[in-house]
Design a protein around this motif. Structure first.
Motif, PDB file in Angstrom:
ATOM      1  N   ALA A   1       0.832  -1.205   0.000  1.00  0.00           N
ATOM      2  CA  ALA A   1       0.000   0.000   0.000  1.00  0.00           C
ATOM      3  C   ALA A   1       0.868   1.257   0.000  1.00  0.00           C
ATOM      4  O   ALA A   1       0.568   2.238  -0.689  1.00  0.00           O
ATOM      5  CB  ALA A   1      -0.932  -0.004   1.209  1.00  0.00           C
ATOM      6  N   LYS A   2       1.970   1.211   0.752  1.00  0.00           N
ATOM      7  CA  LYS A   2       2.883   2.359   0.811  1.00  0.00           C
ATOM      8  C   LYS A   2       3.558   2.588  -0.544  1.00  0.00           C
ATOM      9  O   LYS A   2       3.624   3.717  -1.030  1.00  0.00           O
ATOM     10  CB  LYS A   2       3.939   2.104   1.890  1.00  0.00           C
ATOM     11  N   VAL A   3       4.038   1.511  -1.151  1.00  0.00           N
ATOM     12  CA  VAL A   3       4.695   1.616  -2.455  1.00  0.00           C
ATOM     13  C   VAL A   3       3.707   2.066  -3.528  1.00  0.00           C
ATOM     14  O   VAL A   3       4.027   2.914  -4.368  1.00  0.00           O
ATOM     15  CB  VAL A   3       5.339   0.269  -2.849  1.00  0.00           C
ATOM     16  N   ARG A   4       2.518   1.509  -3.500  1.00  0.00           N
ATOM     17  CA  ARG A   4       1.521   1.860  -4.518  1.00  0.00           C
ATOM     18  C   ARG A   4       1.170   3.344  -4.450  1.00  0.00           C
ATOM     19  O   ARG A   4       1.060   4.018  -5.490  1.00  0.00           O
ATOM     20  CB  ARG A   4       0.268   1.006  -4.325  1.00  0.00           C
ATOM     21  N   LYS A   5       1.004   3.871  -3.256  1.00  0.00           N
ATOM     22  CA  LYS A   5       0.709   5.293  -3.084  1.00  0.00           C
ATOM     23  C   LYS A   5       1.836   6.147  -3.658  1.00  0.00           C
ATOM     24  O   LYS A   5       1.600   7.152  -4.341  1.00  0.00           O
ATOM     25  CB  LYS A   5       0.503   5.594  -1.598  1.00  0.00           C
ATOM     26  N   PHE A   6       3.067   5.732  -3.401  1.00  0.00           N
ATOM     27  CA  PHE A   6       4.238   6.442  -3.917  1.00  0.00           C
ATOM     28  C   PHE A   6       4.275   6.412  -5.450  1.00  0.00           C
ATOM     29  O   PHE A   6       4.528   7.430  -6.104  1.00  0.00           O
ATOM     30  CB  PHE A   6       5.505   5.800  -3.349  1.00  0.00           C
ATOM     31  N   ILE A   7       3.999   5.248  -6.034  1.00  0.00           N
ATOM     32  CA  ILE A   7       4.047   5.104  -7.492  1.00  0.00           C
ATOM     33  C   ILE A   7       2.967   5.943  -8.165  1.00  0.00           C
ATOM     34  O   ILE A   7       3.214   6.581  -9.200  1.00  0.00           O
ATOM     35  CB  ILE A   7       3.932   3.622  -7.886  1.00  0.00           C
ATOM     36  N   ILE A   8       1.784   5.974  -7.608  1.00  0.00           N
ATOM     37  CA  ILE A   8       0.706   6.789  -8.178  1.00  0.00           C
ATOM     38  C   ILE A   8       1.112   8.258  -8.202  1.00  0.00           C
ATOM     39  O   ILE A   8       0.889   8.973  -9.192  1.00  0.00           O
ATOM     40  CB  ILE A   8      -0.599   6.578  -7.379  1.00  0.00           C
ATOM     41  N   LYS A   9       1.757   8.717  -7.132  1.00  0.00           N
ATOM     42  CA  LYS A   9       2.248  10.101  -7.098  1.00  0.00           C
ATOM     43  C   LYS A   9       3.367  10.311  -8.113  1.00  0.00           C
ATOM     44  O   LYS A   9       3.433  11.340  -8.784  1.00  0.00           O
ATOM     45  CB  LYS A   9       2.743  10.440  -5.693  1.00  0.00           C
ATOM     46  N   ALA A  10       4.257   9.317  -8.226  1.00  0.00           N
ATOM     47  CA  ALA A  10       5.385   9.429  -9.152  1.00  0.00           C
ATOM     48  C   ALA A  10       4.896   9.546 -10.596  1.00  0.00           C
ATOM     49  O   ALA A  10       5.460  10.319 -11.394  1.00  0.00           O
ATOM     50  CB  ALA A  10       6.306   8.225  -8.996  1.00  0.00           C
ATOM     51  N   LEU A  11       3.870   8.800 -10.948  1.00  0.00           N
ATOM     52  CA  LEU A  11       3.344   8.871 -12.310  1.00  0.00           C
ATOM     53  C   LEU A  11       2.734  10.240 -12.599  1.00  0.00           C
ATOM     54  O   LEU A  11       2.815  10.748 -13.715  1.00  0.00           O
ATOM     55  CB  LEU A  11       2.311   7.758 -12.529  1.00  0.00           C
ATOM     56  N   LYS A  12       2.144  10.850 -11.583  1.00  0.00           N
ATOM     57  CA  LYS A  12       1.625  12.209 -11.760  1.00  0.00           C
ATOM     58  C   LYS A  12       2.769  13.200 -11.979  1.00  0.00           C
ATOM     59  O   LYS A  12       2.664  14.112 -12.799  1.00  0.00           O
ATOM     60  CB  LYS A  12       0.794  12.603 -10.541  1.00  0.00           C
ATOM     61  N   VAL A  13       3.851  13.013 -11.238  1.00  0.00           N
ATOM     62  CA  VAL A  13       5.023  13.871 -11.396  1.00  0.00           C
ATOM     63  C   VAL A  13       5.568  13.762 -12.815  1.00  0.00           C
ATOM     64  O   VAL A  13       6.007  14.752 -13.414  1.00  0.00           O
ATOM     65  CB  VAL A  13       6.116  13.487 -10.371  1.00  0.00           C
ATOM     66  N   LEU A  14       5.526  12.562 -13.379  1.00  0.00           N
ATOM     67  CA  LEU A  14       6.025  12.325 -14.738  1.00  0.00           C
ATOM     68  C   LEU A  14       5.007  12.671 -15.819  1.00  0.00           C
ATOM     69  O   LEU A  14       5.275  12.481 -17.004  1.00  0.00           O
ATOM     70  CB  LEU A  14       6.433  10.849 -14.881  1.00  0.00           C
ATOM     71  N   HIS A  15       3.822  13.137 -15.404  1.00  0.00           N
ATOM     72  CA  HIS A  15       2.755  13.489 -16.352  1.00  0.00           C
ATOM     73  C   HIS A  15       2.279  12.265 -17.136  1.00  0.00           C
ATOM     74  O   HIS A  15       2.026  12.340 -18.342  1.00  0.00           O
ATOM     75  CB  HIS A  15       3.208  14.593 -17.318  1.00  0.00           C
TER      76      HIS A  15
END
Length: 242
Positions: free
Chosen positions: A40-54
């Motif tokens: 759950a922690k990693v998934r939350k981080f990845i979702i944010k990372a994809l937003k950062v990468l547009h």
């Protein structure tokens, strides 16, 4: 050059902040947390990372990913971020098998450790057998889904080859245990980190096809199984591109 500068400015501060605030801790103390908490922690981080990468995900068949039961996911492979897209969409924990060279990639290697991912050494047959057995046991125990890239490596000739040949050995454990296999078709993922492609938004198209198994395909032959799954993924990518 401009894109690389843009990527560095957007991602490095974000990655370093997360690395020092929780990634290192979760990596070294991973036995303290359940896989569900870590995932759950990693998934939350990845979702944010994809937003950062547009990055925007255009998804089809996500119900085939999140339906009950443990599955083996078999995506085509275009880019290093392919596992991230699946994790962002998967409600239940999913780990991946990766080539052993991935251990050298900073931050990503820690994330993979947090998720209990495993590495294949293509130069060591005995090591490969051990890793595949570990994955098989995990699937039998119902711990988590596993993602395995049947091509074995990224497709570096996307303009001329839809997908590389799927290795039959990938499907031995699926046949032996009649595991459900979910073919996954991913397209455009290679554009995100490539110097050649510039866009305000990167639209990654991903389709989770209906699960198949040895019984539904009426085969005990790994070659036929691999060809069938490969054909499904190829056809879906061709359809996506149209």
């Amino acid at each position: 050059m401009f894109k690389m500068i843009w990527l560095v400015l957007r991602t490095v501060p974000f990655l370093l902040w997360n690395y020092f605030t929780w990634i290192l801790h979760y990596y070294h103390k991973r036995k303290k947390y359940t896989i569900e908490v870590r995932y759950a922690k990693v998934r939350k981080f990845i979702i944010k990372a994809l937003k950062v990468l547009h990055v925007e995900l255009e998804v089809e068949g996500v119900e085939n990913l999140n339906s009950p039961g443990i599955k083996m996911l078999t995506p085509n492979h275009q880019a290093v971020l392919d596992p991230a897209y699946i994790i962002a969409l998967s409600e239940k924990p999913v780990a991946f098998m990766a080539k052993i060279e991935s251990k050298k990639i900073p931050i990503i290697n820690k994330i993979m450790g947090i998720l209990d991912c495993d590495y294949l050494d293509r130069k060591d047959l005995h090591q490969q057998v051990r890793v595949l057995k570990n994955v098989e046991n995990s699937l039998l125990e119902g711990k988590m889904n596993w993602g395995v890239f049947p091509e074995g490596t990224r497709n570096k000739d996307i303009d001329n080859v839809v997908v590389n040949e799927f290795h039959p050995g990938t499907f031995k454990m699926a046949i032996r245990n009649n595991f459900d296999v979910v073919p996954v078709a991913i397209d455009n993922s290679y554009k995100v980190l490539s110097k050649k492609y510039h866009a305000q938004r990167f639209k990654i198209k991903i389709s989770f096809l209906p699960p198949v198994n040895a019984q539904s395909l009426n085969t005990q032959n790994t070659i036929d199984f691999a060809k069938d799954v490969q054909k499904q993924v190829e056809n879906k990518i061709i359809e996506i591109r149209k």
